[in-house]
Design an enzyme around this catalytic site. Structure first.
Site, PDB file in Angstrom:
ATOM      1  N   SER A 188       0.785  -1.160   0.117  1.00  0.00           N
ATOM      2  CA  SER A 188       0.193  -0.111  -0.034  1.00  0.00           C
ATOM      3  C   SER A 188       0.873   1.226   0.037  1.00  0.00           C
ATOM      4  O   SER A 188       1.599   1.514  -0.903  1.00  0.00           O
ATOM      5  CB  SER A 188      -0.847  -0.053   1.260  1.00  0.00           C
ATOM      6  OG  SER A 188      -1.989   1.166   1.275  1.00  0.00           O
ATOM      7  N   ASP A 231      -9.682  -2.972  -6.119  1.00  0.00           N
ATOM      8  CA  ASP A 231      -9.194  -2.429  -5.103  1.00  0.00           C
ATOM      9  C   ASP A 231      -9.671  -0.952  -4.932  1.00  0.00           C
ATOM     10  O   ASP A 231      -9.579   0.025  -5.991  1.00  0.00           O
ATOM     11  CB  ASP A 231      -7.646  -2.322  -5.132  1.00  0.00           C
ATOM     12  CG  ASP A 231      -6.903  -1.956  -4.121  1.00  0.00           C
ATOM     13  OD1 ASP A 231      -7.565  -1.022  -3.312  1.00  0.00           O
ATOM     14  OD2 ASP A 231      -5.663  -1.835  -3.947  1.00  0.00           O
ATOM     15  N   HIS A 241      -8.245  -4.448  -1.329  1.00  0.00           N
ATOM     16  CA  HIS A 241      -6.994  -3.870  -1.078  1.00  0.00           C
ATOM     17  C   HIS A 241      -6.220  -4.606  -0.164  1.00  0.00           C
ATOM     18  O   HIS A 241      -6.798  -4.943   1.148  1.00  0.00           O
ATOM     19  CB  HIS A 241      -7.290  -2.595  -0.531  1.00  0.00           C
ATOM     20  CG  HIS A 241      -6.127  -1.618  -0.168  1.00  0.00           C
ATOM     21  ND1 HIS A 241      -5.377  -1.250  -1.331  1.00  0.00           N
ATOM     22  CD2 HIS A 241      -5.505  -1.438   0.978  1.00  0.00           C
ATOM     23  CE1 HIS A 241      -4.377  -0.613  -0.682  1.00  0.00           C
ATOM     24  NE2 HIS A 241      -4.481  -0.641   0.666  1.00  0.00           N
TER      25      HIS A 241
END
Length: 402
Positions: free
Chosen positions: A202, A332, A361
């Site tokens: 991320s 996502d 995600h």
């Protein structure tokens, strides 16, 4: 005979209407799942290159990704995956307190389960925006790297994270990789014979991606390869998606609350600086508001728009000169599928992007009864093992044709 069968079916329906309706709905859902949800991943990378050959050789790239049947919605994927991964026990790391040139410090948390000498590979892990070495997805990666790749792992806890006191009014941002650069220099000096693979998740992936694009060819002297998991390549599109009313906005506000709380815990470090208004920062309801009121100002950007423009990887991916695999789900909410830089990867000899239709995600749950070891973890395992097993080829040929 047929009339008798129809009468019996009708009688069964009258006696068990909910069972019949539920069975029909389940069958229709499973047919839809089989036809439209299950599918092989798509690999985007310039063909006839060493990196394409390496990634294409991974068995998992030719297998179907079968998201958990009862949980393929992206937000649920992320939340349920987080819950399941929390069953993984905390890891007892060896902490190294690393001091930066500006006096700041972070915790580098080390783990290895066996010592194979000076050339034992190192996997450097960069967590997400509010993550640390005990984050559930990080612990999975650490265990996989130690158990399956026989590597030693080190987790880079960003400034103010991982339980270490903040020494100055500076935390971290996606566009600035100065801290990462110093840590990689430290690893190179301390473990000169060990190949290093960096893995960013991320926000950690955005930071790692910006290091790779900023450093270009120079990064190859510090890193053998890299991997990006659920990275947001387009910060503008990702922000727009996360501010969509509904579950996305609720998740956005949850992250903003965590960021605000992290600053409240060390507010004495920020009170004397008049660059920002702490009360205004503490009233932030979204990540964009927090970044506009604190992060952008902290790192010298005129606005959050300028900050997000500097962090945006989408237009810079061809500047990556280290063998890099990115894994992204097209659903996502942090990185909408239509803004993944597929064309840039198709032209790149150093970046491969593996996309799945579903996964959310940092989710990628699969199996009817998920156990915490998910699709992205298996991609990670196979990729780093392939890199370490073919390190001479990766060093010599990635960047050119075989």
């Amino acid at each position: 005979m047929m009339n008798l069968l129809i009468d019996q079916m009708y009688q069964f329906y009258q006696e068990n209407p909910m069972l019949v309706v539920s069975t029909i709905v389940l069958m229709i859902t499973y047919i839809y799942y089989t036809l439209y949800v299950v599918g092989r991943p798509t690999l985007h990378c310039r063909k006839n290159t060493a990196l394409h050959s390496l990634v294409d050789s991974l068995p998992i790239t030719h297998q179907e990704y079968r998201p958990t049947f009862w949980c393929w919605e992206p937000r649920l994927q992320s939340m349920v995956a987080c819950f399941i991964r929390q069953t993984v026990p905390d890891i007892r790391y060896r902490r190294e307190v690393f001091s930066f040139s500006d006096g700041g410090q972070v915790g580098l948390d080390w783990m290895r389960k066996e010592d194979t000498g000076a050339e034992q590979p190192i996997v450097l892990i960069l967590p997400g925006i509010t993550g640390s070495s005990q984050s559930e997805y990080v612990k999975i990666l650490v265990n996989v790297a130690c158990d399956e790749a026989k590597a030693r792992c080190v987790v880079f806890n960003f400034r103010g994270q991982g339980g270490l006191e903040l020494k100055s009014p500076r935390t971290f941002c996606a566009a600035n990789s100065d801290d990462l650069s110093e840590i990689l220099d430290h690893l190179k000096v301390t473990y000169p014979e060990a190949p290093v693979v960096a893995v960013g998740v991320s926000l950690g992936g955005i930071m790692l991606g910006n290091y790779l694009t900023d450093q270009g060819e120079a990064a190859r002297s510090k890193l053998l390869a890299a991997m990006l998991i659920s990275v947001c390549f387009d910060t503008f599109e990702g922000t727009k998606s996360m501010e969509t009313p509904g579950l996305n906005l609720l998740l956005n506000r949850h992250l903003a609350t965590n960021l605000v709380e992290s600053i409240k815990e060390v507010k004495e470090q920020f009170q004397a600086n008049k660059t920002w208004d702490l009360e205004h920062v503490f009233s932030s309801k979204t990540v964009r508001e927090f970044d506009n009121r604190l992060t952008a100002k902290m790192f010298g950007y005129k606005s959050v728009t300028e900050y997000y423009g500097a962090a945006r990887l989408h237009s810079k991916v061809e500047g990556i000169k280290v063998a890099t695999l990115a894994v992204n789900a097209e659903d996502d909410p942090f990185q909408p599928g239509d803004s993944i830089p597929r064309e840039g990867a198709d032209r790149s000899s150093h970046l491969a992007i593996l996309t799945t239709k579903y996964g959310g995600h940092v989710g990628f749950m699969d199996g009817w009864l998920p156990n915490g070891y998910f699709y992205s973890d298996r991609v990670f395992s196979q990729y780093i093992q392939a890199v370490f097993s073919n390190k001479d080829m990766v060093k010599q040929f990635v960047g050119g044709r075989l």
